[in-house]
Write an enzyme that holds these catalytic residues in place. Structure first.
Site, mmCIF file in Angstrom:
data_model
loop_
_atom_site.group_PDB
_atom_site.id
_atom_site.type_symbol
_atom_site.label_atom_id
_atom_site.label_comp_id
_atom_site.label_asym_id
_atom_site.label_seq_id
_atom_site.Cartn_x
_atom_site.Cartn_y
_atom_site.Cartn_z
ATOM 1 N N LYS A 111 2.424 12.058 23.219
ATOM 2 C CA LYS A 111 2.978 11.420 24.417
ATOM 3 C C LYS A 111 3.223 12.483 25.455
ATOM 4 O O LYS A 111 3.500 13.646 25.122
ATOM 5 C CB LYS A 111 4.300 10.724 24.085
ATOM 6 C CG LYS A 111 4.647 9.633 25.065
ATOM 7 C CD LYS A 111 3.863 8.386 24.740
ATOM 8 C CE LYS A 111 4.291 7.197 25.540
ATOM 9 N NZ LYS A 111 3.774 5.969 24.907
HETATM 10 N N1 GLU Z 1 1.275 3.935 26.422
HETATM 11 C C1 GLU Z 1 0.759 2.929 25.547
HETATM 12 C C2 GLU Z 1 1.571 2.846 24.270
HETATM 13 O O1 GLU Z 1 2.727 3.230 24.228
HETATM 14 C C3 GLU Z 1 -0.723 3.089 25.305
HETATM 15 C C4 GLU Z 1 -1.135 4.363 24.662
HETATM 16 C C5 GLU Z 1 -2.662 4.536 24.617
HETATM 17 O O2 GLU Z 1 -3.387 3.619 24.943
HETATM 18 O O3 GLU Z 1 -3.059 5.639 24.253
HETATM 19 O O4 GLU Z 1 1.126 2.316 23.293
#
Ligand code: GLU
Length: 422
Positions: A111
């Site tokens: 993240k």
């Molecule tokens: N930000 C989204 C999540 O928390 C998508 C992450 C992604 O598609 O890599 O799942």
């Protein structure tokens, strides 16, 4: 749990750890593996100098946490918010590892976040912040290394800037370095709707299990961003009765059901505040969570349902659209109340699943029809729900613990096979 000081309840990293610990214990995970999986692989902090529109120079703090590389490249969104902290990014990275493993896609978790308020920045300032952040991280990103995506405060344009900046550094176009891109740059059909659609697919499975029909389900959706608004729209089309919705400005309640297409038009095409929509009674964004309903969808931010207020939740199914909307302390209360919890790492995994499809399409240079994307998403969500429920029943644990167990088991078995390089 009782040994953790009460003021730590809202630390999302502790919430993530508490759930990991319960599931790891239930699985009898070896001590060494437990420690390996508990800590992230890498945490990167970058200080991002940016010249603002008025000529001043500002320095923003950004993070990228790579939790796990065991099952494949790291995967996870980038968040722009004034509330970003390293603990939050660490928790969200850890959740991405478990989320990818629950739905069995070949990624580890990561993240990113930048402490900034996108509401107060111009588009060109956001572009400069994004490009410098990407440039600083370029050696750790890449289709085989770490693949960002949108999250709170970021969108497909931000992903386009990440892709362009990374490609400039590589001296060739690398579409597979991010997902959630515009269609014209190698994005996937169905990606924008994927998290909301996946959420509904998981709810449909829960309804089937509890022998309920959508038309019998009064539904409340907290949060009206990409996830909440699309889930509300799709669920409305399927026959769920959406009696409540909210965004940062407040909530709206109508026991007869809200006209969701008109509400979406009001918010997204007319750009008017959600609570001012003429067609419901105004409430606060928090209060909407406690109105009686069958399906409650917290799709806003973390820490909405806590030990202080969980006793007021009055629903049969809690379907977590946001990451970490329920604290670990609230889990016990919900269990005692008999709420069927569809945990975030399962319920909102549709987004990263279609991100995986986007990455596959980019690497193949061959793009799928939207119906094909949605059908494959359906297969993944159905299978994952069934596997979580099977574990839940076999071990007599909550669905959240079962989802963690399924995920941890998958990552641990890959790790045992790889072994530790020394
Ligand atoms: N930000 C989204 C999540 O928390 C998508 C992450 C992604 O598609 O890599 O799942």
């Amino acid at each position: 749990m009782a040994t953790v000081a009460a003021h730590d309840e809202l630390n999302v990293y502790e919430s993530a750890e508490a759930r990991f610990e319960i599931a790891a214990r239930q699985l009898g995970l070896e001590d060494g593996l437990y420690r390996f999986l508990k800590y992230p692989n890498k945490e990167i902090t970058v200080y991002i100098p940016v010249v603002m529109d008025d000529g001043r120079m500002e320095v923003f703090t950004g993070y990228r946490v790579q939790h796990s590389l065991v099952r494949g490249p790291c995967k996870g969104g980038i968040r722009y918010s004034p509330h970003v902290t390293i603990d939050e990014v660490r928790a969200l990275a850890t959740w991405m590892t478990w989320k990818c493993a629950v739905v069995d896609i070949p990624f580890g978790g990561a993240k990113g976040g930048i402490i900034c308020d996108p509401e107060k920045l111009s588009r060109s300032e956001i572009e400069r912040i994004t490009r410098r952040y990407t440039a600083e991280l370029s050696e750790w990103l890449g289709p085989e290394k770490d693949v960002p995506a949108p999250d709170l405060g970021t969108d497909e344009q931000v992903m386009a800037w990440v892709m362009d900046t990374f490609s400039m550094h590589m001296r060739h176009t690398v579409t597979g370095v991010v997902t959630g891109k515009p269609l014209a740059l190698g994005g996937s059909l169905g990606r924008r709707e994927a998290t909301g659609r996946g959420l509904m697919m998981i709810c449909n499975k829960a309804l089937e299990k509890l022998q309920l029909k959508p038309s019998q389900c009064r539904t409340i959706v907290q949060g009206f961003g990409n996830v909440g608004s699309i889930a509300a729209e799709l669920m409305h089309e399927t026959g769920y009765k959406i009696i409540g919705a909210s965004d940062v400005h407040g909530g709206l309640y109508n026991e007869k059901g809200l006209d969701v297409p008109k509400l979406v038009d009001w918010v997204y095409r007319q750009h008017k505040p959600l609570p001012e929509f003429p067609g419901g009674e105004r409430t606060s964004s928090q209060e909407i969570l406690f109105r009686p309903c069958e399906v409650l969808v917290p799709a806003a931010i973390e820490n909405q349902i806590t030990s202080e207020n969980a006793h007021r939740v009055d629903c049969k199914i809690l379907c977590e659209g946001a990451n970490g909307p329920t604290t670990a302390y609230a889990d016990d209360v919900l269990q005692q109340k008999g709420v069927f919890v569809l945990p975030d790492i399962l319920a909102n995994a549709g987004g990263v699943t279609v991100s995986y499809f986007e990455w596959v399409q980019d690497r193949q240079g061959f793009f799928w029809r939207e119906s094909e994307v949605n059908q494959r998403l359906q297969d993944v969500m159905d299978r994952s729900f069934d596997q979580v429920v099977e574990l839940r029943e076999a071990h007599k644990v909550t669905s959240r613990t079962a989802a963690y167990m399924l995920a941890i088991r998958r990552v641990a078995s890959a790790l045992r096979l790889r072994g530790i390089y020394a």
